[in-house]
Design a protein around this motif. Structure first.
Motif, PDB file in Angstrom:
ATOM      1  N   ASN A 152       0.768  -1.272  -0.063  1.00 19.08           N
ATOM      2  CA  ASN A 152      -0.188   0.070   0.001  1.00 19.08           C
ATOM      3  C   ASN A 152       0.769   1.212  -0.151  1.00 19.08           C
ATOM      4  OD1 ASN A 152      -2.437  -1.482  -0.124  1.00 19.08           O
ATOM      5  ND2 ASN A 152      -2.592  -1.357   2.100  1.00 19.08           N
ATOM      6  N   THR A 153       1.928   1.121   0.746  1.00 20.12           N
ATOM      7  CA  THR A 153       2.950   2.444   0.881  1.00 20.12           C
ATOM      8  C   THR A 153       3.466   2.472  -0.543  1.00 20.12           C
ATOM      9  OG1 THR A 153       3.539   2.036   3.130  1.00 20.12           O
ATOM     10  CG2 THR A 153       4.936   3.542   1.976  1.00 20.12           C
ATOM     11  N   THR A 154       3.840   1.538  -1.290  1.00 23.74           N
ATOM     12  CA  THR A 154       4.320   1.808  -2.783  1.00 23.74           C
ATOM     13  C   THR A 154       3.323   2.468  -3.691  1.00 23.74           C
ATOM     14  OG1 THR A 154       3.913  -0.685  -3.494  1.00 23.74           O
ATOM     15  CG2 THR A 154       6.147  -0.125  -2.393  1.00 23.74           C
ATOM     16  N   VAL A 155       2.184   1.819  -3.372  1.00 24.03           N
ATOM     17  CA  VAL A 155       1.206   2.404  -4.387  1.00 24.03           C
ATOM     18  C   VAL A 155       1.134   3.951  -4.178  1.00 24.03           C
ATOM     19  CG1 VAL A 155      -1.455   2.342  -4.810  1.00 24.03           C
ATOM     20  CG2 VAL A 155      -0.086   0.328  -4.536  1.00 24.03           C
ATOM     21  N   GLN A 156       0.955   4.576  -2.815  1.00 28.57           N
ATOM     22  CA  GLN A 156       1.189   5.844  -2.359  1.00 28.57           C
ATOM     23  C   GLN A 156       2.243   6.530  -2.824  1.00 28.57           C
ATOM     24  OE1 GLN A 156       0.541   5.582   1.862  1.00 28.57           O
ATOM     25  NE2 GLN A 156      -1.277   4.699   1.841  1.00 28.57           N
ATOM     26  N   LEU A 157       3.495   6.013  -2.993  1.00 29.65           N
ATOM     27  CA  LEU A 157       4.731   6.624  -3.318  1.00 29.65           C
ATOM     28  C   LEU A 157       4.795   6.815  -4.931  1.00 29.65           C
ATOM     29  CD1 LEU A 157       7.191   5.114  -1.069  1.00 29.65           C
ATOM     30  CD2 LEU A 157       6.377   7.555  -1.047  1.00 29.65           C
ATOM     31  N   PHE A 172      12.861   1.970  -8.043  1.00 33.98           N
ATOM     32  CA  PHE A 172      11.371   1.957  -7.606  1.00 33.98           C
ATOM     33  C   PHE A 172      10.485   0.707  -8.064  1.00 33.98           C
ATOM     34  CE2 PHE A 172       6.771   3.019  -6.550  1.00 33.98           C
ATOM     35  CZ  PHE A 172       6.909   3.247  -5.328  1.00 33.98           C
ATOM     36  N   GLY A 173      10.824   0.398  -9.382  1.00 38.65           N
ATOM     37  CA  GLY A 173      10.290  -0.839  -9.892  1.00 38.65           C
ATOM     38  C   GLY A 173      10.777  -2.163  -9.163  1.00 38.65           C
ATOM     39  N   TYR A 174      11.817  -2.095  -8.804  1.00 35.62           N
ATOM     40  CA  TYR A 174      12.160  -3.281  -7.979  1.00 35.62           C
ATOM     41  C   TYR A 174      11.675  -3.405  -6.787  1.00 35.62           C
ATOM     42  CZ  TYR A 174      16.216  -3.580 -11.418  1.00 35.62           C
ATOM     43  OH  TYR A 174      16.879  -3.480 -12.403  1.00 35.62           O
ATOM     44  N   ILE A 175      11.484  -2.307  -6.084  1.00 36.09           N
ATOM     45  CA  ILE A 175      10.576  -2.277  -4.794  1.00 36.09           C
ATOM     46  C   ILE A 175       9.205  -2.843  -5.005  1.00 36.09           C
ATOM     47  CG2 ILE A 175       9.699  -0.800  -2.864  1.00 36.09           C
ATOM     48  CD1 ILE A 175      12.054   0.969  -3.465  1.00 36.09           C
ATOM     49  N   GLU A 176       8.355  -2.298  -6.211  1.00 37.01           N
ATOM     50  CA  GLU A 176       7.190  -2.744  -6.262  1.00 37.01           C
ATOM     51  C   GLU A 176       6.893  -4.116  -6.767  1.00 37.01           C
ATOM     52  OE1 GLU A 176       5.265   1.027  -8.649  1.00 37.01           O
ATOM     53  OE2 GLU A 176       6.745  -0.140  -9.625  1.00 37.01           O
ATOM     54  N   THR A 228      10.072  10.847   1.776  1.00 38.83           N
ATOM     55  CA  THR A 228      11.029  10.691   2.647  1.00 38.83           C
ATOM     56  C   THR A 228      10.451   9.785   3.701  1.00 38.83           C
ATOM     57  OG1 THR A 228      12.543  12.430   2.419  1.00 38.83           O
ATOM     58  CG2 THR A 228      12.627  11.356   4.527  1.00 38.83           C
ATOM     59  N   HIS A 229       9.154  10.320   4.068  1.00 33.17           N
ATOM     60  CA  HIS A 229       8.100   9.413   5.195  1.00 33.17           C
ATOM     61  C   HIS A 229       8.110   8.244   4.777  1.00 33.17           C
ATOM     62  CE1 HIS A 229       5.507   8.792   8.130  1.00 33.17           C
ATOM     63  NE2 HIS A 229       4.514   8.272   7.267  1.00 33.17           N
ATOM     64  N   GLY A 230       7.653   7.925   3.379  1.00 28.88           N
ATOM     65  CA  GLY A 230       6.974   6.736   2.552  1.00 28.88           C
ATOM     66  C   GLY A 230       8.059   5.809   2.703  1.00 28.88           C
ATOM     67  N   LEU A 231       9.369   6.283   2.084  1.00 27.02           N
ATOM     68  CA  LEU A 231      10.257   5.510   1.854  1.00 27.02           C
ATOM     69  C   LEU A 231      10.968   4.887   3.101  1.00 27.02           C
ATOM     70  CD1 LEU A 231      11.989   7.301  -1.071  1.00 27.02           C
ATOM     71  CD2 LEU A 231      11.259   5.162  -1.316  1.00 27.02           C
ATOM     72  N   SER A 232      11.015   5.953   4.069  1.00 25.95           N
ATOM     73  CA  SER A 232      11.568   5.417   5.458  1.00 25.95           C
ATOM     74  C   SER A 232      10.708   4.262   6.160  1.00 25.95           C
ATOM     75  CB  SER A 232      11.754   6.522   6.512  1.00 25.95           C
ATOM     76  OG  SER A 232      12.512   7.409   5.901  1.00 25.95           O
ATOM     77  N   ARG A 233       9.296   4.413   5.763  1.00 21.51           N
ATOM     78  CA  ARG A 233       8.306   3.417   6.364  1.00 21.51           C
ATOM     79  C   ARG A 233       8.673   1.898   5.772  1.00 21.51           C
ATOM     80  NH1 ARG A 233       3.990   3.150   9.138  1.00 21.51           N
ATOM     81  NH2 ARG A 233       2.364   1.662   8.822  1.00 21.51           N
ATOM     82  N   LEU A 234       8.905   1.891   4.309  1.00 19.33           N
ATOM     83  CA  LEU A 234       9.209   0.866   3.693  1.00 19.33           C
ATOM     84  C   LEU A 234      10.550   0.226   4.375  1.00 19.33           C
ATOM     85  CD1 LEU A 234       9.052   1.749  -0.142  1.00 19.33           C
ATOM     86  CD2 LEU A 234       7.357   0.421   1.329  1.00 19.33           C
TER      87      LEU A 234
END
Length: 255
Positions: A152-157, A172-176, A228-234
């Motif tokens: 869900n966080t990746t969708v938001q980012l 970012f594609g690798y993260i997804e 920054t917040h979203g990536l830190s959450r990941l």
């Protein structure tokens, strides 16, 4: 969802695009005029259409409407290639519902990037819609909860990917893709199976992609506070994921 129909006005162009798309992993077919395009679509269901706008004087717009009149292809994405910079032609293509127009001389790479982006986004949307399995194993349920939040966080980012530097979209594609792969694998794992060393190793490698690429993107200058917040959450959620695996390792060693 990787079938592409190429409608080319010249054999060299059609064969060149077909070869490049095939090497990129797409299933392709080529026809040579708008009438053949309609006939092909009456018998097959491509996922994407690439048409040569140089065929505009040969009934292309009528053929596009005919294809869209086929129920299952009503919303099929059309992309155009053109050998000339003709604003009127581009305007007609947009009016016909074309998503993007590319100069023929730029080759196939820009179109491939767009199609791959479409496929990746579809996979993420499908992954976000997955209904997580609920089991008797609390550790598996915990991993599923963490992974659901990562997806869900990746969708938001995703809409902010342009902030992440030249290599950002690829990283970012690798993260997804990793987060979706983890979610699917978790739903296929049997209860109380995380004592298996190889299974934990597989999950460590997969979650490592999420952590590692998130950290790489965080090193880019100019990232917004929201990113920054979203990536830190990941990164934080990935560490929680690893903590659960460590707990399972300790239990397996003690038993």
């Amino acid at each position: 969802m990787n079938r592409v129909l190429i409608v080319a006005g010249e054999r060299q162009t059609g064969e060149r695009f077909q070869q490049a798309l095939g090497q990129a992993g797409f299933q392709t077919a080529v026809v040579w005029n708008p009438m053949q395009m309609v006939e092909f679509c009456r018998q097959h269901e491509p996922d994407f259409m690439i048409t040569d706008l140089d065929l505009a004087d040969y009934g292309l717009w009528t053929a596009v409407q005919a294809v869209r009149g086929i129920g299952t292809l009503a919303n099929i994405p059309f992309y155009g290639i053109s050998s000339t910079e003709n604003p009127q032609l581009v305007e007609k293509a947009k009016a016909a519902g074309y998503e993007e127009i590319f100069p023929t001389h730029e080759g196939s790479k820009p179109i491939i990037q767009v199609l791959e982006g479409k496929l990746n986004q579809k996979e993420i949307e499908d992954g976000a819609a997955i209904e997580d399995k609920v089991s008797r194993d609390p550790s598996l349920n915990r991993l599923r909860e963490i992974t659901r939040d990562i997806v869900n966080t990746t969708v938001q980012l995703k809409p902010r990917v342009s902030e992440y530097g030249d290599d950002g979209p690829e990283l970012f594609g690798y993260i997804e893709t990793s987060s979706i792969a983890i979610r699917k694998k978790l739903n296929a794992v049997e209860d109380f199976s995380l004592h298996d060393k190889e299974l934990r190793h597989d999950f460590r490698n997969m979650i490592g992609s999420v952590t590692g690429f998130a950290e790489l993107i965080l090193m880019e200058p100019g990232i917004s506070p929201e990113s920054t917040h979203g990536l830190s959450r990941l990164r934080e959620r990935s560490r929680e994921f690893v903590d659960v695996l460590d707990e399972q390792k300790a239990e397996a060693t003690a038993s």
